[in-house]
Design an enzyme around this catalytic site. Structure first.
Site, PDB file in Angstrom:
ATOM      1  N   GLU A 134       0.823  -1.209   0.000  1.00 42.92           N
ATOM      2  CA  GLU A 134       0.000   0.000   0.000  1.00 42.92           C
ATOM      3  C   GLU A 134       0.857   1.260   0.000  1.00 42.92           C
ATOM      4  O   GLU A 134       0.607   2.203  -0.769  1.00 42.92           O
ATOM      5  CB  GLU A 134      -0.931  -0.002   1.218  1.00 42.92           C
ATOM      6  CG  GLU A 134      -1.906  -1.167   1.257  1.00 42.92           C
ATOM      7  CD  GLU A 134      -1.384  -2.362   2.033  1.00 42.92           C
ATOM      8  OE1 GLU A 134      -2.196  -3.039   2.691  1.00 42.92           O
ATOM      9  OE2 GLU A 134      -0.154  -2.611   1.987  1.00 42.92           O
ATOM     10  N   CYS A 194      -0.211   0.382   7.618  1.00 44.39           N
ATOM     11  CA  CYS A 194      -0.634   0.877   6.311  1.00 44.39           C
ATOM     12  C   CYS A 194      -1.916   1.699   6.411  1.00 44.39           C
ATOM     13  O   CYS A 194      -2.159   2.580   5.576  1.00 44.39           O
ATOM     14  CB  CYS A 194      -0.837  -0.288   5.352  1.00 44.39           C
ATOM     15  SG  CYS A 194       0.716  -1.073   4.865  1.00 44.39           S
ATOM     16  N   ARG A 253      12.241 -24.581  -4.522  1.00 47.65           N
ATOM     17  CA  ARG A 253      13.113 -24.469  -3.358  1.00 47.65           C
ATOM     18  C   ARG A 253      13.381 -22.999  -3.038  1.00 47.65           C
ATOM     19  O   ARG A 253      13.352 -22.578  -1.880  1.00 47.65           O
ATOM     20  CB  ARG A 253      14.440 -25.180  -3.615  1.00 47.65           C
ATOM     21  CG  ARG A 253      14.378 -26.699  -3.608  1.00 47.65           C
ATOM     22  CD  ARG A 253      15.766 -27.275  -3.854  1.00 47.65           C
ATOM     23  NE  ARG A 253      15.756 -28.741  -3.880  1.00 47.65           N
ATOM     24  CZ  ARG A 253      16.831 -29.490  -4.123  1.00 47.65           C
ATOM     25  NH1 ARG A 253      17.997 -28.889  -4.357  1.00 47.65           N
ATOM     26  NH2 ARG A 253      16.742 -30.808  -4.127  1.00 47.65           N
TER      27      ARG A 253
END
Length: 375
Positions: free
Chosen positions: A59, A91, A194
Site C-alpha cells: 500500500e 498501512c 526451493r
C-alpha cells in the site's frame, strides 16, 4: 459486498494487484505476498508490491509511486491493510493520510493482530471499504498466500509434497536408483520451488543415499531455503554435504528422544540445529516438528522425500499440496518404490481427495498439481 455492486473495473484492478503481489515471491516471508493499485478517475496512478520483509508494504509503495495526488482515489489491495506497528508503520495510517476515498480488498488477513481490525479503522475514518473475497479474484488472492494463512491459523508451515515418478507410479528402482526420472526442465522447476519456500525437507534415507545439498541452484535466487532432515536417530554423517555446508545455509535436524546424546551433541557442535520431537508415534512427531518449525518462522515447507517420510506426513494429515512429475518411463517390479509408503488405507472411500487439480506439460514430463486443502 453485494454481488450487484461489484464492477468489472473492481475485478480487473484487483487481478492486477494479485499479479503485482507475485513479484515478491521468494523474498517476503514471513510476511505475505501483497500487491496494490491506486486508481483515480478510472486510471491507475500508482502501483506497488511488498518486495521483501522489512521493507515498505504494498500500500505504501503504491501510494509513493502515484503520479498525482491520490486524494479521493480508490486503493485496490490483494490483502486487507495492516493496522499494527511492526518493522514498518501501519498501512492504515498511510491510507488515511493520503486521503483515499475507497479501499477494495481481495482477501482477509487471518492473523489475530489483523483479522478485520484494519478495515474497521478505515471505515471509522469515513473511508468506503469493500471486500471481494467471495469472488474468483478473492480466491486467487488467498491461494498465493497459503503458507501465510496456514501459519496464521495453525502455527505450522504449509507443506508441499514434491515427487517424480514413472508411468507406473515408481520413484526408484528396486536397487534405489532414482536419478534421473524427471527431465532437466522439471528439475529446474523444482529448484525454483526451493527458492520460493522457507525450508526443504527430506528423510535420513534420502540424505544418506543421495547426499544432496538441497539448495536452489538457479539464477535469481533471493535466498536459500533452510535444509531439514527428519532423522529419528540423529545419524546424519558429519561429512555429508549438508553438514559441511552448514555455515553457508542452515541445517535443521529433527530427531526423537531416543537419539543418542553423543550424536546429537556432535551435530550441534558442527553447527546443525537439532530439534528433539515428542509424540507417541511418527505422525505425532511430525506434527511436533512442524510446530517447532513454525515457531522458527518457517511458513512453507517443500517435502522432497522419501516415500517413508511422505507416508508419515500423509498419515499426520500435513500434506497441503502435492506436485507430481510423471515421466514417460516404466520400471515395473514389486520391490520398486512407490511415491508414498506407510500403512495406507483399506477403502477408496477413505482416500485423501484433492480439492483442485492442475495439469501441465513440461517437455516430456507431465506435472500434476493437486491442492489437498485451502486455508
Amino acid at each position: 459486498m453485494p454481488p450487484s455492486t461489484v464492477t468489472d473495473q473492481d475485478v480487473r484492478h484487483l487481478r492486477r494487484a494479485v499479479e503485482l503481489a507475485l513479484r515478491g515471491r521468494g523474498s517476503t516471508s514471513p510476511n505475505p505476498l501483497v500487491g496494490a493499485v491506486v486508481v483515480k478517475d478510472g486510471r491507475a496512478i500508482g502501483e506497488g508490491f511488498h518486495v521483501r520483509a522489512g521493507e515498505a508494504h504494498a500500500e505504501r509503495a503504491a501510494l509513493e509511486a502515484c503520479t498525482e495526488d491520490p486524494a479521493g482515489a480508490t486503493l485496490y489491495v490483494s490483502l486487507e491493510p495492516c493496522c499494527h506497528e511492526g518493522r514498518t508503520p501501519p498501512c492504515t495510517d498511510a491510507i488515511v493520510a493520503a486521503g483515499i476515498g475507497r479501499v477494495v480488498v481481495a482477501s482477509d488477513d487471518p492473523t489475530p493482530k489483523a483479522s478485520g481490525r484494519g478495515l474497521g479503522i478505515l471505515r471509522d475514518e469515513g473511508i468506503a471499504v469493500d471486500v471481494l473475497d467471495g469472488e474468483e479474484v478473492g480466491r486467487a488472492a488467498r491461494l498465493i498466500n497459503q503458507p501465510f494463512r496456514k501459519h496464521a491459523r495453525t502455527g505450522r508451515p504449509a507443506v508441499v509434497f514434491k515427487s517424480a515418478m514413472t508411468l507406473d507410479g515408481k520413484v526408484a528402482t528396486r536397487n534405489g536408483d532414482s536419478q534421473w526420472i524427471s527431465g532437466e526442465a522439471s528439475r529446474a522447476r523444482a529448484h525454483r520451488w526451493r527458492a520460493d519456500c522457507d525450508a526443504v525437507a527430506v528423510g535420513i534415507h534420502t540424505a544418506t543415499l543421495d547426499d544432496p545439498l538441497l539448495t536452489a541452484r538457479i539464477e535469481g535466487v533471493a535466498r536459500q531455503p533452510r535444509r531439514v532432515v527428519f532423522d529419528s536417530e540423529a545419524s546424519l554423517p558429519l561429512d555429508s554435504k549438508l553438514v559441511r555446508s552448514v555455515s553457508e545455509v542452515p541445517v535443521i535436524l529433527v530427531c526423537s528422544r531416543a537419539a543418542q546424546r553423543a550424536r546429537v551433541e556432535a551435530l550441534r557442535n558442527a553447527g546443525v540445529e537439532v530439534i528433539v520431537t515428542t509424540g507417541e508415534n511418527e505422525a505425532a512427531r511430525v506434527r511436533s516438528a512442524l510446530d517447532e518449525l513454525g515457531a522458527r518462522d518457517v511458513h512453507s515447507l517443500l517435502l522432497e522425500g522419501g516415500p517413508h517420510l511422505a507416508g508419515v506426513f500423509l498419515e499426520a494429515g500435513e500434506i497441503d499440496e502435492a506436485r507430481m512429475f510423471v515421466a514417460p518411463l516404466l520400471i515395473g517390479g514389486r520391490e520398486a518404490r512407490a511415491a508414498i509408503e506407510g500403512e495406507g488405507i483399506e477403502r477408496i472411500a477413505d482416500a485423501v481427495r484433492a480439492v483442485d487439480v492442475d495439469v501441465e506439460r513440461i517437455d516430456d514430463d507431465v506435472l500434476i498439481t493437486a491442492r489437498i486443502r485451502e486455508w
